[in-house]
Design a protein around this motif. Sequence first.
Motif, PDB file in Angstrom:
ATOM      1  N   SER A  38       0.825  -1.209   0.000  1.00 56.41           N
ATOM      2  CA  SER A  38       0.000   0.000   0.000  1.00 56.41           C
ATOM      3  C   SER A  38       0.854   1.251   0.000  1.00 56.41           C
ATOM      4  O   SER A  38       2.037   1.230   0.343  1.00 56.41           O
ATOM      5  N   CYS A  39       0.227   2.338  -0.393  1.00 54.57           N
ATOM      6  CA  CYS A  39       0.862   3.659  -0.376  1.00 54.57           C
ATOM      7  C   CYS A  39      -0.025   4.588   0.459  1.00 54.57           C
ATOM      8  O   CYS A  39      -0.724   5.457  -0.080  1.00 54.57           O
ATOM      9  N   PRO A  40      -0.048   4.376   1.780  1.00 53.68           N
ATOM     10  CA  PRO A  40      -0.975   5.121   2.640  1.00 53.68           C
ATOM     11  C   PRO A  40      -0.525   6.566   2.868  1.00 53.68           C
ATOM     12  O   PRO A  40       0.658   6.892   2.778  1.00 53.68           O
ATOM     13  N   PHE A  41      -1.489   7.404   3.169  1.00 54.77           N
ATOM     14  CA  PHE A  41      -1.195   8.787   3.541  1.00 54.77           C
ATOM     15  C   PHE A  41      -0.791   8.825   5.014  1.00 54.77           C
ATOM     16  O   PHE A  41      -1.394   8.143   5.843  1.00 54.77           O
ATOM     17  N   PRO A  42       0.227   9.590   5.392  1.00 51.35           N
ATOM     18  CA  PRO A  42       1.125  10.378   4.519  1.00 51.35           C
ATOM     19  C   PRO A  42       2.273   9.506   4.004  1.00 51.35           C
ATOM     20  O   PRO A  42       2.715   8.595   4.695  1.00 51.35           O
ATOM     21  N   LEU A  43       2.716   9.799   2.806  1.00 51.80           N
ATOM     22  CA  LEU A  43       3.800   9.023   2.205  1.00 51.80           C
ATOM     23  C   LEU A  43       5.134   9.449   2.804  1.00 51.80           C
ATOM     24  O   LEU A  43       5.527  10.612   2.722  1.00 51.80           O
ATOM     25  N   GLY A  44       5.841   8.483   3.395  1.00 51.51           N
ATOM     26  CA  GLY A  44       7.152   8.775   3.958  1.00 51.51           C
ATOM     27  C   GLY A  44       8.253   8.619   2.922  1.00 51.51           C
ATOM     28  O   GLY A  44       8.032   8.118   1.823  1.00 51.51           O
ATOM     29  N   GLU A  45       9.455   9.032   3.292  1.00 50.53           N
ATOM     30  CA  GLU A  45      10.591   8.938   2.375  1.00 50.53           C
ATOM     31  C   GLU A  45      10.894   7.488   2.009  1.00 50.53           C
ATOM     32  O   GLU A  45      11.395   7.200   0.932  1.00 50.53           O
ATOM     33  N   ASN A  46      10.584   6.560   2.936  1.00 47.65           N
ATOM     34  CA  ASN A  46      10.855   5.146   2.651  1.00 47.65           C
ATOM     35  C   ASN A  46       9.970   4.612   1.533  1.00 47.65           C
ATOM     36  O   ASN A  46      10.232   3.557   0.960  1.00 47.65           O
ATOM     37  N   MET A  47       8.914   5.364   1.180  1.00 47.86           N
ATOM     38  CA  MET A  47       8.049   4.980   0.069  1.00 47.86           C
ATOM     39  C   MET A  47       8.592   5.481  -1.273  1.00 47.86           C
ATOM     40  O   MET A  47       8.019   5.194  -2.311  1.00 47.86           O
ATOM     41  N   ARG A  48       9.646   6.258  -1.234  1.00 42.59           N
ATOM     42  CA  ARG A  48      10.285   6.810  -2.432  1.00 42.59           C
ATOM     43  C   ARG A  48       9.259   7.466  -3.365  1.00 42.59           C
ATOM     44  O   ARG A  48       9.227   7.203  -4.563  1.00 42.59           O
ATOM     45  N   PRO A  49       8.380   8.324  -2.808  1.00 47.37           N
ATOM     46  CA  PRO A  49       7.308   8.877  -3.639  1.00 47.37           C
ATOM     47  C   PRO A  49       7.811   9.972  -4.570  1.00 47.37           C
ATOM     48  O   PRO A  49       8.760  10.690  -4.262  1.00 47.37           O
ATOM     49  N   THR A  50       7.145  10.079  -5.708  1.00 45.80           N
ATOM     50  CA  THR A  50       7.356  11.238  -6.568  1.00 45.80           C
ATOM     51  C   THR A  50       6.528  12.400  -6.016  1.00 45.80           C
ATOM     52  O   THR A  50       5.616  12.201  -5.196  1.00 45.80           O
ATOM     53  N   ASN A  51       6.827  13.611  -6.454  1.00 43.87           N
ATOM     54  CA  ASN A  51       6.018  14.760  -6.038  1.00 43.87           C
ATOM     55  C   ASN A  51       4.562  14.577  -6.459  1.00 43.87           C
ATOM     56  O   ASN A  51       3.632  14.917  -5.722  1.00 43.87           O
ATOM     57  N   HIS A  52       4.385  14.034  -7.663  1.00 45.93           N
ATOM     58  CA  HIS A  52       3.023  13.806  -8.147  1.00 45.93           C
ATOM     59  C   HIS A  52       2.281  12.836  -7.235  1.00 45.93           C
ATOM     60  O   HIS A  52       1.093  13.040  -6.908  1.00 45.93           O
ATOM     61  N   ALA A  53       2.975  11.745  -6.809  1.00 45.75           N
ATOM     62  CA  ALA A  53       2.343  10.774  -5.930  1.00 45.75           C
ATOM     63  C   ALA A  53       1.983  11.399  -4.587  1.00 45.75           C
ATOM     64  O   ALA A  53       0.926  11.087  -4.002  1.00 45.75           O
ATOM     65  N   THR A  54       2.831  12.286  -4.078  1.00 46.10           N
ATOM     66  CA  THR A  54       2.552  12.958  -2.805  1.00 46.10           C
ATOM     67  C   THR A  54       1.294  13.804  -2.905  1.00 46.10           C
ATOM     68  O   THR A  54       0.418  13.759  -2.031  1.00 46.10           O
ATOM     69  N   VAL A  55       1.194  14.578  -3.992  1.00 43.86           N
ATOM     70  CA  VAL A  55       0.007  15.407  -4.195  1.00 43.86           C
ATOM     71  C   VAL A  55      -1.233  14.530  -4.352  1.00 43.86           C
ATOM     72  O   VAL A  55      -2.292  14.800  -3.769  1.00 43.86           O
ATOM     73  N   GLN A  56      -1.115  13.447  -5.143  1.00 45.87           N
ATOM     74  CA  GLN A  56      -2.253  12.545  -5.348  1.00 45.87           C
ATOM     75  C   GLN A  56      -2.696  11.931  -4.028  1.00 45.87           C
ATOM     76  O   GLN A  56      -3.897  11.784  -3.769  1.00 45.87           O
ATOM     77  N   SER A  57      -1.739  11.583  -3.170  1.00 49.36           N
ATOM     78  CA  SER A  57      -2.051  10.998  -1.871  1.00 49.36           C
ATOM     79  C   SER A  57      -2.835  11.982  -1.009  1.00 49.36           C
ATOM     80  O   SER A  57      -3.784  11.599  -0.313  1.00 49.36           O
ATOM     81  N   ILE A  58      -2.436  13.245  -1.061  1.00 42.16           N
ATOM     82  CA  ILE A  58      -3.123  14.273  -0.262  1.00 42.16           C
ATOM     83  C   ILE A  58      -4.548  14.477  -0.762  1.00 42.16           C
ATOM     84  O   ILE A  58      -5.511  14.532   0.017  1.00 42.16           O
TER      85      ILE A  58
END
Length: 375
Positions: free
Chosen positions: A305-325
């Motif tokens: 899973s990619c739960p909110f909030p995405l931590g650095e260990n999830m290696r998220p892209t900026n787009h993924a961070t915004v999508q998660s929010i």
Amino acid sequence: MLGTVLLLLALAKPACPSPAGAVSRRAEALKRLLEVFGMEDPPAPPAHFKQPPQYMVDLFNTVANADGVTKNPDILEGNTVRSFLDRTHSEEMRFLFVLSSVAKNEKILTAELHLFRLWSRVTVGPKRHHFCQISVYQVLEKEQPDTPGGKKLLAARLVSLQTSGWEVFAITPAVRDWTEDESSNQGLLVTVQSPEGILLDPPPLQFASGRDHHESKKPMLVLFTDDGRRGASLPTGGFPDIKPQAPDLPAEMPVPKLVGSRRRRSLNRLQPCQRHPLSVDFEEIGWSGWIISPRGYNAFHCKGSCPFPLGENMRPTNHATVQSIINALKLSEGVSSPCCVPDKLYSINLLYFDDDENVVLKQYDDMVAGSCGCH
């Protein structure tokens, strides 16, 4: 491409006796898998046991790990190396290599003639030579190579008569001519001359022939090409010793006590995005007859899973961070949470026999998930 490979491999692996529909799906899956490896049909295994040229085995071991994953990505020129054995089997220093298996879309980068030099014949008297010149010619007139215009010089080298071993000559222009016009392939001619350029007859040295010498010393043409295939734009390169990602669950996150499949599904949803093993066994697929190395490899796959909030260990892209929010705050309908996918891919190498029983080393991009992230 990797996701397609994983799906096809799952379909290709047989289970219990299946109806005609499942058999058809398996055949289609194997066909698509061949397309991933740039082939229309699987090459037929050699009719008799054949030992691959040691040069090709050594090259594979230099470029790849035992499981085929690239460890030195900058060694190969292009993505394909083909080896061809001499077809003349003659004691004379004439050589012929049939290049019909080279695809039209392959760009010829470098071609090398590999000859194993035997220990020189002993010569006595005042004309004893310690060095000689080896010249390699492209034959233009098969029946009369020694006439003016009958041959073209490709390479020449002064060598000592006190040693033996492999001699490698660059013959790229000739091979480019042959692949453009197959009928122009009249073979190669090698001569031995004194340092002053006088033809020596009989020559003080000989090369191993394809007829009377061990397989490991046969004359060979090695061709470096590129077929234009390129993978995704994810970071690629050598394959370091990466341990599978396994970030721990936060201590405060309780694991619900569920039973059976409900519990497993819930656990899967709670597991963070990480890399998992995925074994690809060429014997199970039915390809072990023509693939020399590797016998299989670990493609890995990404799950979690990619739960909110995405931590650095999830290696998220900026787009993924915004999508998660956006997903967490329900700011827009129909927006799902980010997906767990490979964010680094590595290539693998296959050493195999082609339809003409030539040994080929080919590198395939984007075949191993190196790490996973939320995208």
